[in-house]
Scaffold this motif. Structure first.
Motif, PDB file in Angstrom:
ATOM      1  N   VAL A 168       0.851  -1.191   0.000  1.00 55.04           N
ATOM      2  CA  VAL A 168       0.000   0.000   0.000  1.00 55.04           C
ATOM      3  C   VAL A 168       0.887   1.241   0.000  1.00 55.04           C
ATOM      4  O   VAL A 168       1.691   1.431   0.910  1.00 55.04           O
ATOM      5  CB  VAL A 168      -0.930   0.013   1.235  1.00 55.04           C
ATOM      6  CG1 VAL A 168      -1.790   1.270   1.240  1.00 55.04           C
ATOM      7  CG2 VAL A 168      -1.795  -1.247   1.284  1.00 55.04           C
ATOM      8  N   ALA A 169       0.731   2.065  -1.036  1.00 62.67           N
ATOM      9  CA  ALA A 169       1.441   3.344  -1.119  1.00 62.67           C
ATOM     10  C   ALA A 169       0.418   4.464  -0.962  1.00 62.67           C
ATOM     11  O   ALA A 169      -0.671   4.411  -1.545  1.00 62.67           O
ATOM     12  CB  ALA A 169       2.167   3.473  -2.450  1.00 62.67           C
ATOM     13  N   GLU A 170       0.773   5.469  -0.164  1.00 57.89           N
ATOM     14  CA  GLU A 170      -0.112   6.609   0.106  1.00 57.89           C
ATOM     15  C   GLU A 170       0.681   7.893  -0.119  1.00 57.89           C
ATOM     16  O   GLU A 170       1.740   8.076   0.477  1.00 57.89           O
ATOM     17  CB  GLU A 170      -0.612   6.545   1.546  1.00 57.89           C
ATOM     18  CG  GLU A 170      -1.414   5.281   1.808  1.00 57.89           C
ATOM     19  CD  GLU A 170      -1.381   4.796   3.247  1.00 57.89           C
ATOM     20  OE1 GLU A 170      -2.353   4.150   3.658  1.00 57.89           O
ATOM     21  OE2 GLU A 170      -0.378   5.051   3.958  1.00 57.89           O
ATOM     22  N   ILE A 171       0.177   8.744  -0.996  1.00 61.11           N
ATOM     23  CA  ILE A 171       0.868   9.980  -1.345  1.00 61.11           C
ATOM     24  C   ILE A 171       0.043  11.144  -0.825  1.00 61.11           C
ATOM     25  O   ILE A 171      -1.137  11.296  -1.160  1.00 61.11           O
ATOM     26  CB  ILE A 171       1.083  10.085  -2.876  1.00 61.11           C
ATOM     27  CG1 ILE A 171       2.020   8.954  -3.360  1.00 61.11           C
ATOM     28  CG2 ILE A 171       1.717  11.419  -3.222  1.00 61.11           C
ATOM     29  CD1 ILE A 171       1.460   7.599  -3.367  1.00 61.11           C
ATOM     30  N   PHE A 172       0.675  11.968  -0.004  1.00 53.92           N
ATOM     31  CA  PHE A 172       0.001  13.070   0.676  1.00 53.92           C
ATOM     32  C   PHE A 172      -0.038  14.294  -0.239  1.00 53.92           C
ATOM     33  O   PHE A 172       1.001  14.820  -0.636  1.00 53.92           O
ATOM     34  CB  PHE A 172       0.714  13.374   1.992  1.00 53.92           C
ATOM     35  CG  PHE A 172       0.702  12.196   2.931  1.00 53.92           C
ATOM     36  CD1 PHE A 172      -0.427  11.882   3.655  1.00 53.92           C
ATOM     37  CD2 PHE A 172       1.817  11.389   3.063  1.00 53.92           C
ATOM     38  CE1 PHE A 172      -0.455  10.787   4.514  1.00 53.92           C
ATOM     39  CE2 PHE A 172       1.807  10.295   3.918  1.00 53.92           C
ATOM     40  CZ  PHE A 172       0.664   9.990   4.645  1.00 53.92           C
ATOM     41  N   LEU A 173      -1.248  14.730  -0.561  1.00 47.41           N
ATOM     42  CA  LEU A 173      -1.458  15.840  -1.479  1.00 47.41           C
ATOM     43  C   LEU A 173      -1.498  17.172  -0.731  1.00 47.41           C
ATOM     44  O   LEU A 173      -1.795  17.203   0.476  1.00 47.41           O
ATOM     45  CB  LEU A 173      -2.765  15.616  -2.247  1.00 47.41           C
ATOM     46  CG  LEU A 173      -2.833  14.280  -3.013  1.00 47.41           C
ATOM     47  CD1 LEU A 173      -4.213  14.102  -3.653  1.00 47.41           C
ATOM     48  CD2 LEU A 173      -1.733  14.200  -4.055  1.00 47.41           C
ATOM     49  N   PRO A 174      -1.208  18.295  -1.404  1.00 50.07           N
ATOM     50  CA  PRO A 174      -1.179  19.596  -0.738  1.00 50.07           C
ATOM     51  C   PRO A 174      -2.463  19.936   0.023  1.00 50.07           C
ATOM     52  O   PRO A 174      -2.411  20.574   1.076  1.00 50.07           O
ATOM     53  CB  PRO A 174      -0.944  20.573  -1.896  1.00 50.07           C
ATOM     54  CG  PRO A 174      -0.191  19.770  -2.913  1.00 50.07           C
ATOM     55  CD  PRO A 174      -0.773  18.378  -2.807  1.00 50.07           C
ATOM     56  N   SER A 175      -3.610  19.493  -0.466  1.00 48.41           N
ATOM     57  CA  SER A 175      -4.873  19.790   0.212  1.00 48.41           C
ATOM     58  C   SER A 175      -4.938  19.160   1.601  1.00 48.41           C
ATOM     59  O   SER A 175      -5.597  19.693   2.498  1.00 48.41           O
ATOM     60  CB  SER A 175      -6.054  19.326  -0.637  1.00 48.41           C
ATOM     61  OG  SER A 175      -5.906  17.959  -0.977  1.00 48.41           O
ATOM     62  N   LEU A 176      -4.245  18.033   1.818  1.00 49.29           N
ATOM     63  CA  LEU A 176      -4.202  17.435   3.157  1.00 49.29           C
ATOM     64  C   LEU A 176      -3.461  18.352   4.119  1.00 49.29           C
ATOM     65  O   LEU A 176      -3.903  18.573   5.249  1.00 49.29           O
ATOM     66  CB  LEU A 176      -3.533  16.059   3.136  1.00 49.29           C
ATOM     67  CG  LEU A 176      -3.251  15.491   4.531  1.00 49.29           C
ATOM     68  CD1 LEU A 176      -4.538  15.151   5.265  1.00 49.29           C
ATOM     69  CD2 LEU A 176      -2.339  14.290   4.454  1.00 49.29           C
ATOM     70  N   TRP A 177      -2.330  18.878   3.686  1.00 48.58           N
ATOM     71  CA  TRP A 177      -1.534  19.734   4.579  1.00 48.58           C
ATOM     72  C   TRP A 177      -2.316  20.998   4.942  1.00 48.58           C
ATOM     73  O   TRP A 177      -2.215  21.474   6.078  1.00 48.58           O
ATOM     74  CB  TRP A 177      -0.189  20.075   3.948  1.00 48.58           C
ATOM     75  CG  TRP A 177       0.606  18.856   3.589  1.00 48.58           C
ATOM     76  CD1 TRP A 177       1.142  18.555   2.362  1.00 48.58           C
ATOM     77  CD2 TRP A 177       0.956  17.751   4.441  1.00 48.58           C
ATOM     78  NE1 TRP A 177       1.788  17.344   2.410  1.00 48.58           N
ATOM     79  CE2 TRP A 177       1.692  16.833   3.671  1.00 48.58           C
ATOM     80  CE3 TRP A 177       0.701  17.450   5.777  1.00 48.58           C
ATOM     81  CZ2 TRP A 177       2.192  15.634   4.199  1.00 48.58           C
ATOM     82  CZ3 TRP A 177       1.195  16.255   6.311  1.00 48.58           C
ATOM     83  CH2 TRP A 177       1.930  15.363   5.524  1.00 48.58           C
ATOM     84  N   LEU A 178      -3.105  21.533   3.993  1.00 51.04           N
ATOM     85  CA  LEU A 178      -3.928  22.700   4.311  1.00 51.04           C
ATOM     86  C   LEU A 178      -4.970  22.347   5.370  1.00 51.04           C
ATOM     87  O   LEU A 178      -5.177  23.103   6.323  1.00 51.04           O
ATOM     88  CB  LEU A 178      -4.622  23.214   3.050  1.00 51.04           C
ATOM     89  CG  LEU A 178      -3.725  23.849   1.986  1.00 51.04           C
ATOM     90  CD1 LEU A 178      -4.525  24.165   0.717  1.00 51.04           C
ATOM     91  CD2 LEU A 178      -3.075  25.112   2.536  1.00 51.04           C
ATOM     92  N   ALA A 179      -5.620  21.207   5.217  1.00 48.97           N
ATOM     93  CA  ALA A 179      -6.635  20.786   6.187  1.00 48.97           C
ATOM     94  C   ALA A 179      -6.023  20.498   7.550  1.00 48.97           C
ATOM     95  O   ALA A 179      -6.577  20.866   8.589  1.00 48.97           O
ATOM     96  CB  ALA A 179      -7.373  19.551   5.664  1.00 48.97           C
ATOM     97  N   ALA A 180      -4.869  19.845   7.553  1.00 46.33           N
ATOM     98  CA  ALA A 180      -4.201  19.506   8.831  1.00 46.33           C
ATOM     99  C   ALA A 180      -3.747  20.771   9.549  1.00 46.33           C
ATOM    100  O   ALA A 180      -3.835  20.857  10.784  1.00 46.33           O
ATOM    101  CB  ALA A 180      -3.019  18.575   8.576  1.00 46.33           C
ATOM    102  N   SER A 181      -3.293  21.769   8.811  1.00 44.25           N
ATOM    103  CA  SER A 181      -2.872  23.032   9.438  1.00 44.25           C
ATOM    104  C   SER A 181      -4.062  23.812   9.972  1.00 44.25           C
ATOM    105  O   SER A 181      -3.958  24.473  10.997  1.00 44.25           O
ATOM    106  CB  SER A 181      -2.115  23.881   8.419  1.00 44.25           C
ATOM    107  OG  SER A 181      -0.924  23.252   8.032  1.00 44.25           O
ATOM    108  N   ALA A 182      -5.193  23.722   9.272  1.00 47.38           N
ATOM    109  CA  ALA A 182      -6.393  24.445   9.695  1.00 47.38           C
ATOM    110  C   ALA A 182      -7.078  23.807  10.898  1.00 47.38           C
ATOM    111  O   ALA A 182      -7.776  24.480  11.655  1.00 47.38           O
ATOM    112  CB  ALA A 182      -7.374  24.541   8.530  1.00 47.38           C
ATOM    113  N   HIS A 183      -6.893  22.490  11.090  1.00 50.05           N
ATOM    114  CA  HIS A 183      -7.561  21.770  12.174  1.00 50.05           C
ATOM    115  C   HIS A 183      -6.592  20.826  12.896  1.00 50.05           C
ATOM    116  O   HIS A 183      -6.804  19.612  12.929  1.00 50.05           O
ATOM    117  CB  HIS A 183      -8.744  20.948  11.616  1.00 50.05           C
ATOM    118  CG  HIS A 183      -9.754  21.787  10.909  1.00 50.05           C
ATOM    119  ND1 HIS A 183     -10.643  22.573  11.592  1.00 50.05           N
ATOM    120  CD2 HIS A 183      -9.996  21.963   9.592  1.00 50.05           C
ATOM    121  CE1 HIS A 183     -11.404  23.213  10.701  1.00 50.05           C
ATOM    122  NE2 HIS A 183     -11.020  22.875   9.490  1.00 50.05           N
TER     123      HIS A 183
END
Length: 187
Positions: A168-183
């Protein structure tokens, strides 16, 4: 269409101990978290999590996947590519593969998952043992066109149950980092 165009230079998948330079603390935390990514994304999205299948089918596995699964080069396998979404936004691109021979004998019906999370299935079945997490900057050529960005962090791990192995490979997209920083309280 699967996203497996060979990059000009294949990535070096590295364990935490060989990773230099280190990414920031938040990125490290997400990359090497050994819990269920599905559960973490569900928390971050306040239950606004969903899975969108992009591709599922038999194909020749990439060289790095064959090596990780200890298969001969150009082995056939089941490939599943999905977006893991929070509130409809693609947060993670995931690619899961397993050898044809192992799936036929292993009792895991990856072709029947649809919009269900494979990760949740793997974490709920106590017989699966997770191997070490490896990370890399994921090649642009291996991402869906709408998600291509340079230097995206990806991680992968192998889950074993008897003769069955799923990578299983999981690639973290920029939208995740925005959501994680906001919450950050939900991470």
């Amino acid at each position: 269409m699967p996203h497996s165009t060979p990059p000009t230079l294949a990535p070096a998948w590295l364990p935490h101990s060989r990773l230099m330079p280190l990414p920031d603390a938040q990125t490290l935390d997400w990359l090497f978290d050994e819990g269920s990514l599905t559960r973490r994304l569900t928390r971050l999205s306040n239950d606004g999590f969903s899975v969108t299948p992009l591709f599922e089918g038999w194909q020749t596995l990439r060289d790095d996947e064959c090596a990780a699964l200890e298969l001969p080069a150009e082995s056939q396998g089941w490939v599943r590519e999905v977006y893991l979404r929070g509130h409809g936004q693609p947060w993670v691109f995931a690619r899961s593969v397993a050898a044809r021979s192992a799936l036929q004998d292993g009792g895991l019906n990856m072709d029947e998952l649809g919009s269900r999370s494979l990760g949740e299935l793997l974490f709920c079945d106590q017989a699966f043992q997770r191997r070490a997490i490896e990370v890399c900057h994921y090649p642009l050529e291996w991402l869906p066109a709408e998600s291509r960005a340079p230097e995206l962090w990806g991680r992968r791990s192998r889950f074993d149950r008897g003769a069955l192995s799923v990578l299983v490979a999981e690639i973290f997209l920029p939208s995740l980092w925005l959501a994680a920083s906001a919450h950050p309280e939900n991470c």
